[in-house]
Motif scaffolding. Structure first.
Motif, PDB file in Angstrom:
ATOM      1  N   LEU A 263       0.839  -1.194   0.000  1.00  0.00           N
ATOM      2  CA  LEU A 263       0.000   0.000   0.000  1.00  0.00           C
ATOM      3  C   LEU A 263       0.879   1.250   0.000  1.00  0.00           C
ATOM      4  O   LEU A 263       1.934   1.279   0.638  1.00  0.00           O
ATOM      5  CB  LEU A 263      -0.889   0.015   1.240  1.00  0.00           C
ATOM      6  CG  LEU A 263      -1.981  -1.043   1.299  1.00  0.00           C
ATOM      7  CD1 LEU A 263      -2.602  -1.083   2.692  1.00  0.00           C
ATOM      8  CD2 LEU A 263      -3.042  -0.771   0.249  1.00  0.00           C
ATOM      9  N   PRO A 264       0.442   2.306  -0.685  1.00  0.00           N
ATOM     10  CA  PRO A 264       1.197   3.558  -0.628  1.00  0.00           C
ATOM     11  C   PRO A 264       1.080   4.157   0.781  1.00  0.00           C
ATOM     12  O   PRO A 264       0.187   3.761   1.545  1.00  0.00           O
ATOM     13  CB  PRO A 264       0.487   4.438  -1.660  1.00  0.00           C
ATOM     14  CG  PRO A 264      -0.884   3.878  -1.768  1.00  0.00           C
ATOM     15  CD  PRO A 264      -0.754   2.400  -1.501  1.00  0.00           C
ATOM     16  N   PRO A 265       1.943   5.087   1.123  1.00  0.00           N
ATOM     17  CA  PRO A 265       1.819   5.731   2.443  1.00  0.00           C
ATOM     18  C   PRO A 265       0.409   6.296   2.615  1.00  0.00           C
ATOM     19  O   PRO A 265      -0.192   6.793   1.655  1.00  0.00           O
ATOM     20  CB  PRO A 265       2.862   6.850   2.395  1.00  0.00           C
ATOM     21  CG  PRO A 265       3.839   6.418   1.347  1.00  0.00           C
ATOM     22  CD  PRO A 265       3.050   5.632   0.346  1.00  0.00           C
ATOM     23  N   LEU A 266      -0.095   6.216   3.807  1.00  0.00           N
ATOM     24  CA  LEU A 266      -1.471   6.615   4.078  1.00  0.00           C
ATOM     25  C   LEU A 266      -1.734   8.078   3.728  1.00  0.00           C
ATOM     26  O   LEU A 266      -2.829   8.424   3.278  1.00  0.00           O
ATOM     27  CB  LEU A 266      -1.791   6.339   5.555  1.00  0.00           C
ATOM     28  CG  LEU A 266      -3.236   6.348   5.997  1.00  0.00           C
ATOM     29  CD1 LEU A 266      -4.121   5.488   5.097  1.00  0.00           C
ATOM     30  CD2 LEU A 266      -3.347   5.874   7.436  1.00  0.00           C
TER      31      LEU A 266
ATOM     32  N   ALA B 227      -9.261   3.308   6.856  1.00  0.00           N
ATOM     33  CA  ALA B 227      -7.861   2.929   6.651  1.00  0.00           C
ATOM     34  C   ALA B 227      -7.651   1.442   6.950  1.00  0.00           C
ATOM     35  O   ALA B 227      -6.981   0.736   6.187  1.00  0.00           O
ATOM     36  CB  ALA B 227      -6.940   3.789   7.528  1.00  0.00           C
ATOM     37  N   PHE B 228      -8.234   0.974   8.029  1.00  0.00           N
ATOM     38  CA  PHE B 228      -8.106  -0.447   8.370  1.00  0.00           C
ATOM     39  C   PHE B 228      -8.736  -1.314   7.287  1.00  0.00           C
ATOM     40  O   PHE B 228      -8.182  -2.344   6.905  1.00  0.00           O
ATOM     41  CB  PHE B 228      -8.744  -0.750   9.723  1.00  0.00           C
ATOM     42  CG  PHE B 228      -8.004  -0.180  10.910  1.00  0.00           C
ATOM     43  CD1 PHE B 228      -6.674   0.205  10.833  1.00  0.00           C
ATOM     44  CD2 PHE B 228      -8.656  -0.024  12.118  1.00  0.00           C
ATOM     45  CE1 PHE B 228      -6.002   0.722  11.926  1.00  0.00           C
ATOM     46  CE2 PHE B 228      -7.996   0.489  13.224  1.00  0.00           C
ATOM     47  CZ  PHE B 228      -6.669   0.865  13.127  1.00  0.00           C
TER      48      PHE B 228
ATOM     49  N   LYS C 287      -2.588  -0.328  12.456  1.00  0.00           N
ATOM     50  CA  LYS C 287      -2.552   0.697  13.511  1.00  0.00           C
ATOM     51  C   LYS C 287      -1.232   1.467  13.435  1.00  0.00           C
ATOM     52  O   LYS C 287      -1.212   2.683  13.613  1.00  0.00           O
ATOM     53  CB  LYS C 287      -2.731   0.048  14.879  1.00  0.00           C
ATOM     54  CG  LYS C 287      -2.734   1.052  16.019  1.00  0.00           C
ATOM     55  CD  LYS C 287      -2.855   0.363  17.360  1.00  0.00           C
ATOM     56  CE  LYS C 287      -2.838   1.322  18.519  1.00  0.00           C
ATOM     57  NZ  LYS C 287      -1.786   2.301  18.531  1.00  0.00           N
ATOM     58  N   ASP C 288      -0.141   0.767  13.150  1.00  0.00           N
ATOM     59  CA  ASP C 288       1.156   1.438  13.017  1.00  0.00           C
ATOM     60  C   ASP C 288       1.147   2.434  11.853  1.00  0.00           C
ATOM     61  O   ASP C 288       1.732   3.513  11.961  1.00  0.00           O
ATOM     62  CB  ASP C 288       2.282   0.421  12.810  1.00  0.00           C
ATOM     63  CG  ASP C 288       2.617  -0.352  14.077  1.00  0.00           C
ATOM     64  OD1 ASP C 288       2.235   0.097  15.176  1.00  0.00           O
ATOM     65  OD2 ASP C 288       3.264  -1.409  13.962  1.00  0.00           O
ATOM     66  N   ASP C 289       0.486   2.072  10.746  1.00  0.00           N
ATOM     67  CA  ASP C 289       0.381   3.001   9.611  1.00  0.00           C
ATOM     68  C   ASP C 289      -0.374   4.256  10.020  1.00  0.00           C
ATOM     69  O   ASP C 289       0.031   5.380   9.673  1.00  0.00           O
ATOM     70  CB  ASP C 289      -0.353   2.341   8.437  1.00  0.00           C
ATOM     71  CG  ASP C 289       0.400   1.179   7.827  1.00  0.00           C
ATOM     72  OD1 ASP C 289       1.648   1.209   7.807  1.00  0.00           O
ATOM     73  OD2 ASP C 289      -0.274   0.233   7.372  1.00  0.00           O
TER      74      ASP C 289
ATOM     75  N   THR D 288       1.780   6.317  12.356  1.00  0.00           N
ATOM     76  CA  THR D 288       2.835   6.983  11.586  1.00  0.00           C
ATOM     77  C   THR D 288       2.287   8.238  10.909  1.00  0.00           C
ATOM     78  O   THR D 288       2.926   9.293  10.919  1.00  0.00           O
ATOM     79  CB  THR D 288       3.430   6.014  10.539  1.00  0.00           C
ATOM     80  OG1 THR D 288       4.037   4.923  11.231  1.00  0.00           O
ATOM     81  CG2 THR D 288       4.463   6.701   9.665  1.00  0.00           C
ATOM     82  N   LEU D 289       1.098   8.129  10.345  1.00  0.00           N
ATOM     83  CA  LEU D 289       0.476   9.291   9.714  1.00  0.00           C
ATOM     84  C   LEU D 289       0.240  10.403  10.737  1.00  0.00           C
ATOM     85  O   LEU D 289       0.563  11.563  10.481  1.00  0.00           O
ATOM     86  CB  LEU D 289      -0.852   8.899   9.060  1.00  0.00           C
ATOM     87  CG  LEU D 289      -1.690  10.065   8.524  1.00  0.00           C
ATOM     88  CD1 LEU D 289      -0.985  10.746   7.362  1.00  0.00           C
ATOM     89  CD2 LEU D 289      -3.061   9.587   8.119  1.00  0.00           C
ATOM     90  N   LEU D 290      -0.296  10.057  11.883  1.00  0.00           N
ATOM     91  CA  LEU D 290      -0.618  11.064  12.892  1.00  0.00           C
ATOM     92  C   LEU D 290       0.630  11.746  13.455  1.00  0.00           C
ATOM     93  O   LEU D 290       0.557  12.891  13.903  1.00  0.00           O
ATOM     94  CB  LEU D 290      -1.432  10.431  14.022  1.00  0.00           C
ATOM     95  CG  LEU D 290      -2.815   9.928  13.617  1.00  0.00           C
ATOM     96  CD1 LEU D 290      -3.472   9.196  14.776  1.00  0.00           C
ATOM     97  CD2 LEU D 290      -3.693  11.065  13.109  1.00  0.00           C
TER      98      LEU D 290
END
Length: 135
Positions: free
Chosen positions: A22-25, A69-70, A76-78, A81-83
């Motif tokens: 998946l690309p970065p969120l 997102a899920f 959850k880590d993705d 990381t976004l936040l």
């Protein structure tokens, strides 16, 4: 039963491999648009005393976005990381400030922020739905 357990064990690495492709969120269009709208609403409420945030609505929307997102396969880590991605947050904030400036909402001009914020509320945009007009 043995085949079911084996199938589940084999599926775990496959699901992990999908998540890794998946690309970065922050590149997801819906996620980016949502953060843009939330950032815009936050700028309005911080620069116009007559506008306030609809906190419960914002929380419900944030939880729905996390579920989105899920469902797309992010972890959850993705999401965490976004936040925590201050660089992307600043890039988005600068874009919002530029866009609002073109619409007349500029630092030191509370009336401009109030007018543009009310436009968002009137147009029923996501940013507008996250705001309440107390004026």
């Amino acid at each position: 039963m043995k085949h079911l357990i084996l199938s589940l064990i084999l599926a775990i690495p496959a699901a992990d491999a999908v998540a890794q492709t998946l690309p970065p969120l922050h590149e997801d269009r819906r996620v980016r648009a949502s953060f843009y709208a939330a950032g815009m609403a936050d700028i309005f409420r911080n620069n116009c005393t007559e506008l306030s945030g609809r906190d419960l609505r914002g929380l419900r929307y944030a939880l729905a976005l996390r579920s989105y997102a899920f469902d797309k396969g992010y972890t959850k880590d993705d999401v965490d990381t976004l936040l925590k991605n201050e660089r992307q947050a600043e890039i988005l904030r600068q874009q919002i400030v530029r866009d609002l400036g073109r619409r007349g909402a500029k630092p030191g001009n509370e009336a401009g922020y109030c007018a543009v914020g009310r436009e968002e509320i009137e147009r029923n945009t996501l940013a507008g739905r996250l705001l309440r007009d107390n004026g």
